[in-house]
Design a protein around this motif. Structure first.
Motif: not given
Length: 207
Positions: A79-88
């Motif tokens: 639940d953080d921005q870096t992980a979300a960007k990695q998913c993208e």
């Protein structure tokens, strides 16, 4: 999806799967590295574990991997921005979580840049991870700290340079990695990151 670790049911499901065959050897390695004084997160079973063709290497575990306040795991669904960007970036490269296994140049939780002495100490753990992954074809080093740490570790563990895989280097997935007053430089970093992830996806698909 992104940020699934914010869901308690998803976290529990991942915790219950830590001894499945594809992830159990990594779980065992992490247990061997843990002590009362030094803690490190597990790798979430949503990832490919020992069967993955790709490893992502960051510097050290971030706050959302911590136990209690975070998931207790390395995961692109944290639940953080870096992980979300990695998913993208993964999705854009045609990758899914099971294609890769996340790790850190310094695997213990310190939430700061490790010293060179700490990186040298962590090198055997990094080599052990590589040894556990016979299908590994590409290592993605994200961020200058991870890249520098990899170089230090590789001086101690030649397997990191001669393991039969390609090591690619690009910018970290965090917003901080894009901070610059030059819009052209920011665009270059974004483009480099996307292209490098896409190249990693191409290598994975080659088998």
């Amino acid at each position: 999806m992104t940020r699934q670790m914010a869901n308690p049911a998803f976290r529990r499901e991942q915790q219950q799967r830590l001894h499945e065959p594809h992830i159990a050897p990594i779980t065992d390695l992490i247990d061997s590295l843990r002590s009362d004084e030094e803690w490190l997160p597990y790798v979430a079973p949503i990832h490919g574990g020992i069967d993955a063709r790709m490893m992502t290497v960051l510097r050290d575990p971030g706050p959302k991997t911590s136990q209690g306040t975070g998931s207790g795991m390395l995961c692109t669904e944290n639940d953080d921005q870096t992980a979300a960007k990695q998913c993208e970036l993964m999705a854009g490269a045609g990758l899914v979580p099971s294609d890769l296994t996340p790790w850190n140049a310094y695997p213990w939780y310190i939430n700061r840049a490790p010293s060179k002495a700490q990186i040298r100490r962590a090198a055997p753990a990094l080599a052990s991870m590589v040894t556990l992954m016979p299908k590994l074809r590409v290592v993605l080093l994200t961020g200058r700290d991870a890249q520098a740490a990899w170089d230090v570790a590789a001086q101690q563990e030649p397997l990191l340079l001669n393991g039969g895989f390609v090591a690619l280097r690009t910018f970290h997935a965090s917003a901080q990695a894009l901070q610059t007053s030059d819009p052209l430089e920011r665009a270059r970093r974004i483009d480099h990151r996307v292209k490098t992830w896409n190249e990693a996806g191409r290598i994975v698909r080659m088998g």
